[in-house]
Design a protein around this motif. Structure first.
Motif, PDB file in Angstrom:
ATOM      1  N   MET A  66      32.787  41.226  45.316  1.00  0.00           N
ATOM      2  CA  MET A  66      32.119  39.922  45.268  1.00  0.00           C
ATOM      3  C   MET A  66      33.120  38.776  45.393  1.00  0.00           C
ATOM      4  O   MET A  66      32.796  37.627  45.134  1.00  0.00           O
ATOM      5  CB  MET A  66      31.328  39.790  43.961  1.00  0.00           C
ATOM      6  N   ARG A  67      34.352  39.114  45.792  1.00  0.00           N
ATOM      7  CA  ARG A  67      35.421  38.133  46.028  1.00  0.00           C
ATOM      8  C   ARG A  67      35.945  37.490  44.752  1.00  0.00           C
ATOM      9  O   ARG A  67      36.584  36.442  44.801  1.00  0.00           O
ATOM     10  CB  ARG A  67      34.984  37.039  47.011  1.00  0.00           C
ATOM     11  N   ASN A  68      35.669  38.093  43.603  1.00  0.00           N
ATOM     12  CA  ASN A  68      36.288  37.650  42.357  1.00  0.00           C
ATOM     13  C   ASN A  68      37.496  38.546  42.119  1.00  0.00           C
ATOM     14  O   ASN A  68      37.382  39.645  41.576  1.00  0.00           O
ATOM     15  CB  ASN A  68      35.312  37.749  41.188  1.00  0.00           C
ATOM     16  N   THR A  69      38.645  38.088  42.552  1.00  0.00           N
ATOM     17  CA  THR A  69      39.852  38.922  42.532  1.00  0.00           C
ATOM     18  C   THR A  69      40.810  38.580  41.392  1.00  0.00           C
ATOM     19  O   THR A  69      41.927  39.080  41.352  1.00  0.00           O
ATOM     20  CB  THR A  69      40.598  38.775  43.871  1.00  0.00           C
ATOM     21  N   SER A  70      40.365  37.731  40.465  1.00  0.00           N
ATOM     22  CA  SER A  70      41.261  37.281  39.401  1.00  0.00           C
ATOM     23  C   SER A  70      41.707  38.420  38.493  1.00  0.00           C
ATOM     24  O   SER A  70      42.741  38.329  37.833  1.00  0.00           O
ATOM     25  CB  SER A  70      40.584  36.192  38.565  1.00  0.00           C
TER      26      SER A  70
END
Length: 226
Positions: free
Chosen positions: A119-123
């Motif tokens: 979901m492009r939350n790469t933190s």
């Protein structure tokens, strides 16, 4: 919010365009006594007056005086793109602004949360796929090795060990001899490279840049295909 990357003897690791300013500014990194480190620049003769500022939004800017309109104009600023935003890809992630997905994991690592990564939350960053087999005996038995990651802005150097007098080979063996050492790199790119930076723990805020440096990341031997 933003890192320039460490000084590499010529420029800051994450600002390759500094070398294109050499006809306008002279840059100098100075190490003083008493634990103080400083950096300075000087306008060369004939170049426009310049100043560097950090604005209230956390953006660093180099401003030059435009005599034609009698005002300051923005010559350079950082962060320049999303890969310049601190920790964009999390621990052991590597950012590449030219890729559609932007964030990837360093070889030997996989996303800690594949669902969030999708979901492009790469933190959350990346985790090691195969545990290190360190013995702390200088690499005896060859349990671990190093993967060469080329062309990057070096990771955050908070808590690193730096020795400007060591060779790169000495740096390698020091890292292998310390089970907490996760990566190493040369501290100075001049003259074929010299000095030693050792990282301990997570590698944070690594990204590909033009003219970037070489980073040796510690992996289990099985991850290297040796």
């Amino acid at each position: 919010m933003y890192r320039t990357g460490p000084w590499n003897g010529v420029r800051f690791s994450g600002i390759p365009e500094m070398t294109t300013f050499e006809d306008m500014f002279e840059f100098e990194f100075r190490v003083a006594t008493g634990g103080e480190v400083s950096y300075q620049f000087r306008n060369l003769d004939g170049s426009p007056m310049s100043r560097v500022l950090l604005n209230e939004s956390g953006v660093m800017q180099r401003m030059v005086w435009d005599r034609s309109v009698m005002s300051w104009s923005n010559f350079w600023s950082g962060p320049r793109d999303q890969c310049d935003n601190y920790g964009r890809c999390g621990a052991f992630g590597v950012c590449n602004v030219v890729d559609a997905t932007v964030c990837g994991c360093i070889r030997g690592f996989t996303p800690r949360s594949p669902a969030e990564w999708y979901m492009r939350n790469t933190s959350g960053g990346c985790g090691r796929r195969t545990p290190l087999q360190c013995t702390g005996s200088g690499g005896g038995g060859g349990e671990d090795g190093f993967y060469l990651l080329r062309g990057v802005k070096l990771p955050e150097t908070h808590g690193c060990a730096v020795d400007a007098t060591a060779t790169l080979e000495e740096c390698r063996w020091r890292c292998l001899s310390n089970c907490s050492c996760t990566a190493y790199a040369g501290a100075d790119i001049r003259g074929g490279g010299s000095g030693c930076i050792q990282w301990f723990g997570d590698l944070m805020d690594t990204g590909f840049v033009d003219g970037g440096q070489e980073l040796y990341v510690r992996l289990a031997k099985s991850e290297l295909g040796l």
